[in-house]
Design an enzyme around this catalytic site. Structure first.
Site, PDB file in Angstrom:
ATOM      1  N   CYS A 101      23.690 -31.092 -16.845  1.00  0.00           N
ATOM      2  CA  CYS A 101      22.502 -30.972 -16.006  1.00  0.00           C
ATOM      3  C   CYS A 101      22.287 -29.525 -15.563  1.00  0.00           C
ATOM      4  O   CYS A 101      21.152 -29.038 -15.525  1.00  0.00           O
ATOM      5  CB  CYS A 101      22.617 -31.880 -14.787  1.00  0.00           C
ATOM      6  SG  CYS A 101      21.147 -31.885 -13.738  1.00  0.00           S
ATOM      7  N   CYS A 198      24.451 -38.584  -9.408  1.00  0.00           N
ATOM      8  CA  CYS A 198      23.235 -39.056  -8.726  1.00  0.00           C
ATOM      9  C   CYS A 198      22.624 -40.291  -9.379  1.00  0.00           C
ATOM     10  O   CYS A 198      22.302 -41.269  -8.692  1.00  0.00           O
ATOM     11  CB  CYS A 198      22.206 -37.929  -8.639  1.00  0.00           C
ATOM     12  SG  CYS A 198      21.648 -37.269 -10.220  1.00  0.00           S
TER      13      CYS A 198
END
Length: 351
Positions: A101, A198
């Site tokens: 990410c 997340c």
């Protein structure tokens, strides 16, 4: 004034980073990314990306008096991170989605966006990382707070991005950052930290796959001797070095030694079978040219104690590292970060 875009997550770290930069005289702009269906995130699991995080970021931007934008990159995040996470687990690996990410979305792509679209001079985050210069080239270094150092997650970020990064918190401890936020009445000064991945909202990989309706394929658990000892729940539920939760009996403790996605088997063995003196990484991202490497150490996961290296060789495709002493086998799919003292030299994906 130099223009800096801050990745504003709504947490205390990025908010304090933005505050510090404004105090230093930068023209600060805040950007918050919407990366998934935020209402699926569970706050009681201490994960990020909730609706409240976006609202908190807006409050902080208003408090600081800086422009703030929310960008919807859900499709990009799904393609680059979530789909990668699923694909790697199904292939028998243990991926590190946070490192991917940072390269593909939150740091890498966002920094390029800040430069191209907002004409920013710099991009900043709330990571506990430092930067310095080595022979005139900007490099990543470990943060002062060793318990919070996050340089490991920058190992895959491209060199062109590194050149425009600023980390305002690199010289501070977490306690000092909280104190700055509290004393200056930053709205999120008492907010708790986010720890989990997340998009999984605190679920284990096994639970996450089941929540997506992706069936896990049952297979054999095989001892290194070839003896079948039982059944596993699906490759996604296991990682290299795992001891607990195997559901098998043996005269000695057994560990996951390997995973074979072709045969759909988990290979287990005694601890000595888990030890190795080498690790190999692919797709290596050189942040410092190899000819400048000396007395290097490596990490195969976040917070792992650096491992001393005896020798290293790169053949143009793969980096092979030989340890000074045998170590527990590193999980394929994780990131191998290479350091020289506190300087990050680069990183690749363990195979």
């Amino acid at each position: 004034m130099k223009k800096v875009v801050v990745g504003l997550s709504g947490g205390v770290d990025s908010s304090t980073a933005a505050f510090i930069l404004k105090q230093q005289g930068y023209q600060v702009i805040g950007i918050t990314l919407k990366l998934s269906e935020v209402d699926q995130c569970s706050l009681d699991k201490q994960v990020c990306c909730s609706t409240k995080d976006i609202l908190d970021a807006k409050k902080v931007a208003s408090f600081l008096g800086i422009p703030h934008y929310v960008i919807d990159w859900q499709d990009i995040f799904k393609e680059k991170v979530i789909d990668y996470f699923i694909r790697e687990y199904q292939s028998g690996y243990t991926p590190n989605p946070c490192s991917i990410c940072n390269r593909e979305v939150k740091t890498g792509l966002l920094a390029k966006y800040a430069k191209k679209v907002l004409k920013a001079d710099f991009f900043a985050t709330g990571h506990y990382i430092k930067t310095d210069f080595l022979d005139g080239e900007k490099v990543i270094k470990r943060g002062v707070d060793t318990s919070k150092d996050q340089s490991y997650f920058m190992a895959l970020v491209e060199k062109e991005v590194i050149d425009m990064l600023i980390f305002p918190l690199g010289d501070f401890t977490k306690e000092e950052v909280r104190k700055i936020a509290y004393e200056n009445k930053i709205p999120v000064s008492q907010k708790s930290e986010s720890f989990e991945i997340c998009f999984t909202a605190g679920k284990t990989p096994e639970e996450y796959f089941k929540s997506l309706g992706i069936p896990l394929k049952i297979g054999d658990i095989v001892h290194v001797s070839g003896k079948v000892l039982g059944k596993h729940k699906g490759l996604e539920a296991y990682t290299i070095g795992q001891r607990k939760g195997l559901g098998i009996r043996w005269k000695e403790p057994l560990y996951v030694i390997d995973k074979d996605p072709i045969k759909n088997t988990i290979i287990v063995g005694e601890k000595e079978h888990l030890l190795t003196d080498t690790v190999v990484a692919k797709n290596f991202n050189f942040l410092v040219p190899m000819e400048k490497w000396k007395n290097i150490q490596v990490q195969g996961r976040y917070r792992q104690k650096p491992i001393e290296v005896r020798d290293f060789h790169y053949d143009g495709e793969l980096l092979k590292i030989t340890f000074k002493e045998k170590q527990q086998k590193m999980a394929p799919g994780q990131i191998l970060a290479v350091y020289q003292d506190d300087t990050l030299l680069g990183g690749g994906v363990i195979i």
